[in-house]
Motif scaffolding. Sequence first.
Motif, PDB file in Angstrom:
ATOM      1  N   ASP A  86      43.574   1.936 -17.739  1.00 50.44           N
ATOM      2  CA  ASP A  86      44.278   2.594 -18.842  1.00 50.44           C
ATOM      3  C   ASP A  86      44.782   3.978 -18.440  1.00 50.44           C
ATOM      4  OD1 ASP A  86      43.824   0.391 -20.408  1.00 50.44           O
ATOM      5  OD2 ASP A  86      42.128   1.261 -21.500  1.00 50.44           O
ATOM      6  N   ALA A  87      43.940   4.752 -17.772  1.00 51.17           N
ATOM      7  CA  ALA A  87      44.346   6.096 -17.358  1.00 51.17           C
ATOM      8  C   ALA A  87      45.462   6.028 -16.320  1.00 51.17           C
ATOM      9  CB  ALA A  87      43.146   6.857 -16.800  1.00 51.17           C
ATOM     10  N   THR A  88      45.398   5.050 -15.438  1.00 48.97           N
ATOM     11  CA  THR A  88      46.423   4.907 -14.399  1.00 48.97           C
ATOM     12  C   THR A  88      47.758   4.508 -14.998  1.00 48.97           C
ATOM     13  OG1 THR A  88      44.732   4.306 -12.774  1.00 48.97           O
ATOM     14  CG2 THR A  88      47.001   3.710 -12.258  1.00 48.97           C
ATOM     15  N   VAL A  89      47.728   3.594 -15.955  1.00 47.88           N
ATOM     16  CA  VAL A  89      48.973   3.188 -16.624  1.00 47.88           C
ATOM     17  C   VAL A  89      49.567   4.370 -17.385  1.00 47.88           C
ATOM     18  CG1 VAL A  89      49.953   1.734 -18.443  1.00 47.88           C
ATOM     19  CG2 VAL A  89      48.355   0.755 -16.779  1.00 47.88           C
ATOM     20  N   ALA A  90      48.731   5.135 -18.071  1.00 44.19           N
ATOM     21  CA  ALA A  90      49.226   6.282 -18.836  1.00 44.19           C
ATOM     22  C   ALA A  90      49.880   7.322 -17.924  1.00 44.19           C
ATOM     23  CB  ALA A  90      48.078   6.920 -19.618  1.00 44.19           C
ATOM     24  N   LYS A  91      49.369   7.470 -16.715  1.00 41.80           N
ATOM     25  CA  LYS A  91      49.884   8.487 -15.797  1.00 41.80           C
ATOM     26  C   LYS A  91      51.115   8.017 -15.029  1.00 41.80           C
ATOM     27  CE  LYS A  91      48.376  11.587 -12.074  1.00 41.80           C
ATOM     28  NZ  LYS A  91      47.231  11.993 -11.210  1.00 41.80           N
ATOM     29  N   HIS A  92      51.163   6.729 -14.711  1.00 41.52           N
ATOM     30  CA  HIS A  92      52.196   6.247 -13.794  1.00 41.52           C
ATOM     31  C   HIS A  92      53.106   5.172 -14.383  1.00 41.52           C
ATOM     32  CE1 HIS A  92      50.375   8.528 -10.570  1.00 41.52           C
ATOM     33  NE2 HIS A  92      49.207   7.959 -10.812  1.00 41.52           N
ATOM     34  N   GLY A  93      52.996   4.898 -15.669  1.00 43.76           N
ATOM     35  CA  GLY A  93      53.827   3.825 -16.200  1.00 43.76           C
ATOM     36  C   GLY A  93      53.879   3.778 -17.706  1.00 43.76           C
ATOM     37  N   THR A  94      54.209   2.584 -18.192  1.00 44.17           N
ATOM     38  CA  THR A  94      54.390   2.335 -19.615  1.00 44.17           C
ATOM     39  C   THR A  94      53.772   0.986 -19.950  1.00 44.17           C
ATOM     40  OG1 THR A  94      56.479   3.560 -19.628  1.00 44.17           O
ATOM     41  CG2 THR A  94      56.108   2.029 -21.445  1.00 44.17           C
ATOM     42  N   GLU A 101      54.481  -1.637 -16.971  1.00 46.05           N
ATOM     43  CA  GLU A 101      55.507  -1.289 -15.989  1.00 46.05           C
ATOM     44  C   GLU A 101      55.034  -0.031 -15.264  1.00 46.05           C
ATOM     45  OE1 GLU A 101      58.081  -3.091 -15.392  1.00 46.05           O
ATOM     46  OE2 GLU A 101      58.501  -4.263 -17.198  1.00 46.05           O
ATOM     47  N   LEU A 102      55.016  -0.076 -13.928  1.00 47.41           N
ATOM     48  CA  LEU A 102      54.423   1.004 -13.148  1.00 47.41           C
ATOM     49  C   LEU A 102      55.386   1.522 -12.090  1.00 47.41           C
ATOM     50  CD1 LEU A 102      50.991  -0.758 -12.699  1.00 47.41           C
ATOM     51  CD2 LEU A 102      51.367   1.307 -14.052  1.00 47.41           C
ATOM     52  N   ALA A 103      55.327   2.831 -11.861  1.00 44.56           N
ATOM     53  CA  ALA A 103      56.145   3.475 -10.834  1.00 44.56           C
ATOM     54  C   ALA A 103      55.309   3.610  -9.563  1.00 44.56           C
ATOM     55  CB  ALA A 103      56.615   4.843 -11.316  1.00 44.56           C
ATOM     56  N   VAL A 104      55.884   3.213  -8.439  1.00 41.66           N
ATOM     57  CA  VAL A 104      55.135   3.170  -7.186  1.00 41.66           C
ATOM     58  C   VAL A 104      56.003   3.650  -6.033  1.00 41.66           C
ATOM     59  CG1 VAL A 104      55.788   0.771  -6.678  1.00 41.66           C
ATOM     60  CG2 VAL A 104      53.636   1.684  -5.764  1.00 41.66           C
ATOM     61  N   ARG A 105      55.337   4.136  -4.977  1.00 39.15           N
ATOM     62  CA  ARG A 105      56.054   4.553  -3.761  1.00 39.15           C
ATOM     63  C   ARG A 105      55.242   4.100  -2.548  1.00 39.15           C
ATOM     64  NH1 ARG A 105      56.502   9.499  -4.915  1.00 39.15           N
ATOM     65  NH2 ARG A 105      58.660   9.480  -5.655  1.00 39.15           N
ATOM     66  N   PHE A 106      55.931   3.634  -1.524  1.00 41.76           N
ATOM     67  CA  PHE A 106      55.235   3.201  -0.314  1.00 41.76           C
ATOM     68  C   PHE A 106      56.193   3.237   0.867  1.00 41.76           C
ATOM     69  CE2 PHE A 106      56.796  -0.507  -2.619  1.00 41.76           C
ATOM     70  CZ  PHE A 106      57.589  -1.132  -1.671  1.00 41.76           C
ATOM     71  N   LEU A 191      60.893   1.188   5.905  1.00 40.24           N
ATOM     72  CA  LEU A 191      61.567   1.867   4.806  1.00 40.24           C
ATOM     73  C   LEU A 191      60.545   2.542   3.901  1.00 40.24           C
ATOM     74  CD1 LEU A 191      64.073  -0.929   3.665  1.00 40.24           C
ATOM     75  CD2 LEU A 191      64.524   0.947   5.253  1.00 40.24           C
ATOM     76  N   THR A 192      60.986   3.613   3.270  1.00 42.00           N
ATOM     77  CA  THR A 192      60.218   4.211   2.177  1.00 42.00           C
ATOM     78  C   THR A 192      60.899   3.832   0.876  1.00 42.00           C
ATOM     79  OG1 THR A 192      59.438   6.065   3.515  1.00 42.00           O
ATOM     80  CG2 THR A 192      59.421   6.357   1.126  1.00 42.00           C
ATOM     81  N   VAL A 193      60.144   3.174   0.017  1.00 37.04           N
ATOM     82  CA  VAL A 193      60.689   2.635  -1.224  1.00 37.04           C
ATOM     83  C   VAL A 193      60.000   3.291  -2.414  1.00 37.04           C
ATOM     84  CG1 VAL A 193      60.980   0.551  -2.640  1.00 37.04           C
ATOM     85  CG2 VAL A 193      61.195   0.416  -0.142  1.00 37.04           C
ATOM     86  N   THR A 194      60.798   3.730  -3.355  1.00 45.30           N
ATOM     87  CA  THR A 194      60.289   4.158  -4.660  1.00 45.30           C
ATOM     88  C   THR A 194      60.840   3.174  -5.677  1.00 45.30           C
ATOM     89  OG1 THR A 194      60.334   6.475  -3.985  1.00 45.30           O
ATOM     90  CG2 THR A 194      60.178   6.028  -6.351  1.00 45.30           C
ATOM     91  N   GLY A 195      59.961   2.622  -6.509  1.00 45.05           N
ATOM     92  CA  GLY A 195      60.450   1.596  -7.418  1.00 45.05           C
ATOM     93  C   GLY A 195      59.493   1.295  -8.549  1.00 45.05           C
ATOM     94  N   VAL A 196      59.740   0.149  -9.168  1.00 44.94           N
ATOM     95  CA  VAL A 196      59.035  -0.250 -10.383  1.00 44.94           C
ATOM     96  C   VAL A 196      58.475  -1.656 -10.202  1.00 44.94           C
ATOM     97  CG1 VAL A 196      59.238  -0.617 -12.873  1.00 44.94           C
ATOM     98  CG2 VAL A 196      60.667   1.107 -11.744  1.00 44.94           C
ATOM     99  N   LEU A 197      57.275  -1.862 -10.715  1.00 44.25           N
ATOM    100  CA  LEU A 197      56.707  -3.204 -10.751  1.00 44.25           C
ATOM    101  C   LEU A 197      56.107  -3.444 -12.123  1.00 44.25           C
ATOM    102  CD1 LEU A 197      53.221  -3.358 -10.460  1.00 44.25           C
ATOM    103  CD2 LEU A 197      53.911  -1.956  -8.503  1.00 44.25           C
ATOM    104  N   GLN A 198      56.135  -4.698 -12.537  1.00 42.40           N
ATOM    105  CA  GLN A 198      55.381  -5.086 -13.720  1.00 42.40           C
ATOM    106  C   GLN A 198      54.129  -5.791 -13.238  1.00 42.40           C
ATOM    107  OE1 GLN A 198      57.030  -7.982 -16.561  1.00 42.40           O
ATOM    108  NE2 GLN A 198      56.163  -6.739 -18.200  1.00 42.40           N
ATOM    109  N   MET A 199      52.985  -5.247 -13.602  1.00 46.30           N
ATOM    110  CA  MET A 199      51.741  -5.784 -13.080  1.00 46.30           C
ATOM    111  C   MET A 199      51.315  -7.009 -13.885  1.00 46.30           C
ATOM    112  SD  MET A 199      48.067  -4.053 -12.246  1.00 46.30           S
ATOM    113  CE  MET A 199      47.413  -4.571 -13.822  1.00 46.30           C
ATOM    114  N   ILE A 200      51.731  -8.165 -13.390  1.00 43.67           N
ATOM    115  CA  ILE A 200      51.313  -9.442 -13.964  1.00 43.67           C
ATOM    116  C   ILE A 200      50.192 -10.025 -13.109  1.00 43.67           C
ATOM    117  CG2 ILE A 200      52.070 -11.768 -14.583  1.00 43.67           C
ATOM    118  CD1 ILE A 200      54.883 -10.580 -14.973  1.00 43.67           C
TER     119      ILE A 200
END
Length: 215
Positions: A86-94, A101-106, A191-200
Amino acid sequence: MTTTAMKPSARRLPAWMLPGVAGVLLLVAMALSTHVVVIGSSADQREEAFSPDAFAAGAFPKIAAWVDSHAADAADLARGLASDRDATVAKHGTPGSIGPELAVRFTGTLGEPQRGIYPVSVAGLPDGQHIRVQMGPAINGTDLRDVTGTIAFGQFRNQIDYQNAAAAINREMKKQVLAPLGTASLSGKTLTVTGVLQMINPTSWLVTPVAVKMP
């Protein structure tokens, strides 16, 4: 002798006047029901036909900026979701109805694609964690539209416009981010990618990029 007063009978309009009277009444009714919209007013803008591409051109830069500012390193995101979801979703997503939906970088090395989706080898991930990134030509899903939580169905006239907005945002991302890369032959590249994932699936992430860089 008693006389009875005769009441005057109601006058009837001549038959030749009836069409004219009906026409006048129709014009009055039309005038009363007419909705006047001033050109350039907010009402005028609402009644214009919805342009998905124009909407996406304005929305995508804001989405990309939001994702960039909220993105977590992939390894940190995986650990955070495991320890305090819950805390991770609140900080990094919706939060979402199916999954957040989460924002990620790798930074990682791309493998062989299947239908435009590349597996990515990323160091430091927990065992069994997999990342894929969709690089086109087809970009599917509504993750870019939904990640900020600020684009809602109620802003659109109907479901078709809402779906078209998502597709147009994906197209705008392709134009701004993927087209300059030439995504047909990226296997073996880092590559360095910044993007979005839906955690299903917690161990298999499909990322839609908003920014891609070659270190």
